[in-house]
Write an enzyme that holds these catalytic residues in place. Structure first.
Site, PDB file in Angstrom:
ATOM      1  N   ASP A 249       0.850  -1.190   0.000  1.00 24.17           N
ATOM      2  CA  ASP A 249       0.000   0.000   0.000  1.00 24.17           C
ATOM      3  C   ASP A 249       0.884   1.237   0.000  1.00 24.17           C
ATOM      4  OD1 ASP A 249      -2.236  -1.573   0.024  1.00 24.17           O
ATOM      5  OD2 ASP A 249      -2.631  -1.353   2.172  1.00 24.17           O
TER       6      ASP A 249
ATOM      7  N   TRP B 110     -13.475  -1.515  -0.528  1.00 26.63           N
ATOM      8  CA  TRP B 110     -12.491  -1.766   0.531  1.00 26.63           C
ATOM      9  C   TRP B 110     -12.752  -3.082   1.243  1.00 26.63           C
ATOM     10  CZ3 TRP B 110     -12.880  -2.556   5.766  1.00 26.63           C
ATOM     11  CH2 TRP B 110     -11.659  -2.495   6.495  1.00 26.63           C
TER      12      TRP B 110
ATOM     13  N   GLU C  45     -10.044  -8.724   0.286  1.00 25.64           N
ATOM     14  CA  GLU C  45      -9.103  -9.401  -0.622  1.00 25.64           C
ATOM     15  C   GLU C  45      -7.907  -9.998   0.133  1.00 25.64           C
ATOM     16  OE1 GLU C  45      -7.376  -5.340  -0.245  1.00 25.64           O
ATOM     17  OE2 GLU C  45      -9.396  -6.138  -0.485  1.00 25.64           O
ATOM     18  N   ASP C  46      -7.475  -9.352   1.226  1.00 30.53           N
ATOM     19  CA  ASP C  46      -6.345  -9.883   1.995  1.00 30.53           C
ATOM     20  C   ASP C  46      -6.686 -11.234   2.621  1.00 30.53           C
ATOM     21  OD1 ASP C  46      -4.845  -7.588   1.447  1.00 30.53           O
ATOM     22  OD2 ASP C  46      -5.655  -6.535   3.178  1.00 30.53           O
TER      23      ASP C  46
ATOM     24  N   ASP D  52       0.591   3.985   1.563  1.00 28.22           N
ATOM     25  CA  ASP D  52       0.631   4.777   2.792  1.00 28.22           C
ATOM     26  C   ASP D  52       1.357   4.082   3.942  1.00 28.22           C
ATOM     27  OD1 ASP D  52      -1.202   2.792   3.263  1.00 28.22           O
ATOM     28  OD2 ASP D  52      -2.902   4.122   3.650  1.00 28.22           O
TER      29      ASP D  52
ATOM     30  N   ARG E 165     -10.830   7.935   4.222  1.00 31.72           N
ATOM     31  CA  ARG E 165     -11.035   6.898   3.207  1.00 31.72           C
ATOM     32  C   ARG E 165     -11.319   7.545   1.865  1.00 31.72           C
ATOM     33  NH1 ARG E 165     -14.326   2.480   5.398  1.00 31.72           N
ATOM     34  NH2 ARG E 165     -12.248   1.787   5.992  1.00 31.72           N
TER      35      ARG E 165
ATOM     36  N   HIS F 117      -5.148   9.245   6.854  1.00 29.51           N
ATOM     37  CA  HIS F 117      -5.930   9.910   5.812  1.00 29.51           C
ATOM     38  C   HIS F 117      -7.368   9.442   5.915  1.00 29.51           C
ATOM     39  CE1 HIS F 117      -6.159   6.177   3.385  1.00 29.51           C
ATOM     40  NE2 HIS F 117      -4.979   5.951   3.929  1.00 29.51           N
TER      41      HIS F 117
ATOM     42  N   MET G  89       1.803   4.353   9.311  1.00 29.66           N
ATOM     43  CA  MET G  89       0.827   4.644   8.265  1.00 29.66           C
ATOM     44  C   MET G  89       0.597   6.148   8.168  1.00 29.66           C
ATOM     45  SD  MET G  89      -3.174   3.412   7.912  1.00 29.66           S
ATOM     46  CE  MET G  89      -2.801   1.814   7.204  1.00 29.66           C
TER      47      MET G  89
END
Length: 379
Positions: A230, A292, A295-296, A232, A327, A325, A322
């Site tokens: 990712d 969101w 998938e992980d 971030d 979403r 931020h 991280m």
């Protein structure tokens, strides 16, 4: 008396004439001798002049001689009509040496050590001061176009493609590039950075972008390891090596978001790595997780179903920070994720890299990364 005087006079005259004749003969002899001498001198003079002219010509030729290799001369013959340079005698050895160098392979570098001696350990990671791309470029002069790097002094232990799913996160990407490029170089990796940018305003599909990154990176280079990150997440210790291991690797073990703890044992989100063999064994990532989440866990189920386990660094080495931020728009939680996760074993063989479809809109080889903008369709 008169007759006696005449006899005396005659004798005197006779002797005088003989003396004169003798003197004349002597004079003529001397004259002839010196004449002959003069001829010899003139002949010698002419010979000396000819020899001098030959020597002068040879001397002039020597003065036009140049040396290229220190041993063999280059002779230039000059006339009034033309100036002609003979071929350089010493050029042939140079050409032969050049050809020999081209034929002989470069000396093979030794393998880099498994643990790089350039690592510094824990890092201070802050996001308070903004950074710009020119600054990052100046601080990483050894990067090649497209965000490519390989060590100069040794052969990297692994060829790694860093895949970043992306859309409208430019400021986060700057921080990622600022921190990660120096870390990856200290880790002595042969790596390239690929930012896979989802085109349009459809719902975000992280896993599908990761599949795209895998295929697009292989078009450039024979990568053997893939790190999926990712944009971030920044590692806080450069001993957390961004490479592949004998088992799939979860690299973002303890994030500040979760109080530097693993949220649950099956968690495989954030930053992970897989070899080409491991990735293909699970048919890549699912393509049908829009929005969101989910998938992980699907990927974890795929790995488990193929008998693979998750490897991780220690909690201290695996610390990550991280960039906080809100979403992103068009990335709301996927309401179908729980149902899809429950059926991973049924869908993984038909939903993955073997069913991937997308269209490349544009590929840009930038100074710090390769940006691939793609249309991944819609749900």
């Amino acid at each position: 008396m008169a007759g006696g005087d005449s006899s005396v006079k005659f004798l005197l005259l006779h002797r005088t004439c003989k003396l004169v004749v003798l003197l004349c003969f002597l004079h003529i002899s001397v004259t002839v001798f010196f004449y002959v001498r003069s001829l010899d001198v003139r002949f010698s003079f002419v010979q000396n002049q000819q020899h001098s002219n030959v020597s002068s010509t040879q001397t002039n030729q020597v003065r036009h001689t140049g040396f290229t290799s220190g041993t063999e001369p280059k002779v230039v013959l000059t006339t009034k009509e033309e100036h002609r340079e003979e071929p350089k005698v010493s050029e042939q050895p140079k050409e032969e040496k050049k050809k020999k160098e081209e034929v002989e392979p470069e000396k093979k570098l030794e393998k880099c050590p498994e643990t790089s001696p350039l690592l510094v350990g824990p890092l201070r990671v802050e996001f308070t001061s903004p950074v710009n791309l020119d600054q990052i470029k100046d601080q990483n002069p050894n990067l090649q176009p497209g965000g490519r790097f390989r060590p100069r002094d040794c052969e990297a232990v692994m060829k790694v493609a860093i895949i970043i799913p992306f859309r409208k996160r430019e400021e986060h990407l700057k921080f990622w590039l600022f921190y990660l490029h120096p870390i990856l170089q200290r880790q002595q990796l042969d790596y390239g950075v690929y930012v896979i940018n989802q085109d349009g305003d459809q719902i975000f599909n992280r896993a599908k972008l990761l599949n795209v990154g895998y295929l697009e990176a292989l078009k450039d280079y024979d990568y053997e390891c893939f790190v999926f990150s990712d944009v971030d997440l920044i590692p806080m210790d450069d001993h957390n090596t961004y490479k592949c291991f004998s088992q799939p690797r979860h690299l973002s073990v303890s994030m500040d978001k979760f109080g530097f703890r693993l949220p649950y044992n099956q968690y495989f989100g954030g930053v992970s790595s897989m070899s080409k063999e491991q990735y293909l064994k699970i048919n890549g990532f699912p393509n049908n997780y829009w929005g969101w989440g989910g998938e992980d866990d699907d990927i974890f189920n795929r790995l488990s179903s193929k008998g693979m386990s998750i490897s991780r660094p220690s909690g201290d080495v695996g610390k990550c920070r991280m960039i906080h931020h809100d979403r992103d728009k068009k990335n709301d939680p996927n309401p179908q994720r729980f149902d899809r996760i429950a059926h991973t074993r049924d869908t993984m063989h038909k939903d993955g890299i073997n069913s991937l479809s997308y269209q490349v809109v544009k590929t840009e080889r930038l100074d710090l990364f390769t940006k691939v903008t793609v249309d991944v369709g819609k749900p």
